[in-house]
Write an enzyme that holds these catalytic residues in place. Structure first.
Site: not given
Length: 184
Positions: A11, A144, A71
């Site tokens: 991410d 996260d 992502e």
């Protein structure tokens, strides 16, 4: 003979980069690690990008992932934030590509849908589902890292699927949906 592979999920971010690793053995997931890289302590954006690249290379050299799931940046209103996020993603991708590791991007909604069945799920809902799926004892304070782990799990769930491919229940269904392809 077992079929084993490791998936690194990322991410990307310029404040916090989350990542997670899973091992897949014969179509079964095992949790390896999740963590985050705190980048807010660096004032210089270029220094942050350097740290993202170096940490991604370190993860690759330590865990030898076979694939990377990342992502994709979502579209926001702040153009400067989008540019910085795109750079962070690009640097992480470049690290993987420099080691010839295939990379797949997933939209945030697709990741949430794969994990929870709801493309609008909250970070907390995604984290709780990952906790159940992988048997995690506790969740991190910042989510996260679970977002990075979610990218890896989403990739596992989507492995072998061809996007946009139609499926048919038999020849009758195929013929019915493809009448224009039949010679008369």
């Amino acid at each position: 003979m077992s079929n084993e592979r490791i998936i690194l999920g990322i991410d990307p971010g310029t404040t916090i980069m989350g990542f997670g690793l899973i091992r897949v053995i014969n179509k079964k997931m095992e949790f390896i690690q999740l963590n985050e890289l705190i980048l807010s302590k660096y004032d210089n954006h270029y220094q942050k990008l350097k740290v993202i690249f170096e940490r991604t290379i370190e993860l690759i050299e330590t865990h030898h992932p076979d694939e990377i799931a990342i992502e994709a940046p979502f579209f926001g209103k702040n153009v400067q934030s989008m540019l910085k996020l795109g750079r962070a993603q690009g640097v992480a991708m470049a690290a993987g590509l420099s080691r010839d590791i295939p990379i797949t991007e997933y939209e945030p909604k697709k990741i949430k849908m794969a994990i929870t069945g709801n493309g609008n799920a909250s970070k907390e809902q995604v984290a709780k589902m990952l906790q159940q799926l992988l048997g995690l004892k506790e969740l991190p304070k910042n989510l996260d890292s679970t977002d990075g782990l979610a990218a890896a799990v989403c990739h596992f769930f989507n492995s072998g699927k061809t996007i946009g491919e139609k499926s048919y229940s038999g020849w009758d269904a195929f013929v019915k949906n493809n009448e224009d392809r039949i010679k008369k």
